[in-house]
Design a protein around this motif. Structure first.
Motif, PDB file in Angstrom:
ATOM      1  N   SER A  41     -67.495  44.595   5.266  1.00  0.00           N
ATOM      2  CA  SER A  41     -66.224  44.279   4.927  1.00  0.00           C
ATOM      3  C   SER A  41     -65.832  44.634   3.504  1.00  0.00           C
ATOM      4  O   SER A  41     -66.504  44.176   2.479  1.00  0.00           O
ATOM      5  CB  SER A  41     -65.848  42.708   4.831  1.00  0.00           C
ATOM      6  N   SER A 101     -70.428  41.565   7.376  1.00  0.00           N
ATOM      7  CA  SER A 101     -69.820  40.596   8.236  1.00  0.00           C
ATOM      8  C   SER A 101     -69.985  41.027   9.706  1.00  0.00           C
ATOM      9  O   SER A 101     -70.397  42.196  10.078  1.00  0.00           O
ATOM     10  CB  SER A 101     -68.407  40.582   7.957  1.00  0.00           C
ATOM     11  N   ILE A 124     -68.277  40.341  13.628  1.00  0.00           N
ATOM     12  CA  ILE A 124     -66.997  39.834  14.326  1.00  0.00           C
ATOM     13  C   ILE A 124     -67.451  39.567  15.626  1.00  0.00           C
ATOM     14  O   ILE A 124     -68.094  40.269  16.461  1.00  0.00           O
ATOM     15  CB  ILE A 124     -65.943  41.196  14.133  1.00  0.00           C
ATOM     16  N   GLN A 182     -62.967  36.596  15.526  1.00  0.00           N
ATOM     17  CA  GLN A 182     -62.841  36.062  14.251  1.00  0.00           C
ATOM     18  C   GLN A 182     -64.185  36.891  13.360  1.00  0.00           C
ATOM     19  O   GLN A 182     -65.019  37.164  14.083  1.00  0.00           O
ATOM     20  CB  GLN A 182     -63.376  34.736  14.109  1.00  0.00           C
ATOM     21  N   ARG A 183     -63.900  36.729  12.156  1.00  0.00           N
ATOM     22  CA  ARG A 183     -64.961  37.561  11.269  1.00  0.00           C
ATOM     23  C   ARG A 183     -65.768  36.578  10.625  1.00  0.00           C
ATOM     24  O   ARG A 183     -65.141  35.353   9.906  1.00  0.00           O
ATOM     25  CB  ARG A 183     -64.329  38.536  10.156  1.00  0.00           C
TER      26      ARG A 183
END
Length: 76
Positions: A33, A40, A42, A55-56
């Motif tokens: 990210s 990150s 997801i 969502q991350r």
């Protein structure tokens, strides 16, 4: 594929583009990210928490003892 410097519970190196899975069936894709300047993940399936799909999460913060590399977006 860049290495993240983090390993899963089987001591496999986690790399950019890897697909990670929990024992509960949640799957994630690893990416960097640039907005938050960190690795990150997801959530890419509904698993046992469908409300979190898309969502991350920060990889280091979310790292669980049962998170495992099960593939890569480049080979699956």
């Amino acid at each position: 594929m860049q290495k993240t410097g983090i390993k899963d519970w089987k001591l496999n190196e986690i790399k950019e583009g890897d697909i990670l899975e929990t024992q509960q069936g949640n799957r994630f894709i690893v990416e960097f990210s640039f907005k938050h300047n960190c690795w990150s993940i997801i959530q890419v399936n509904k698993g046992n928490t469908p409300e979190l799909q898309g969502q991350r999460f920060t990889l280091e913060r979310y790292m669980q003892p049962n998170l495992e590399v099960v593939g890569s977006i480049y080979s699956n």
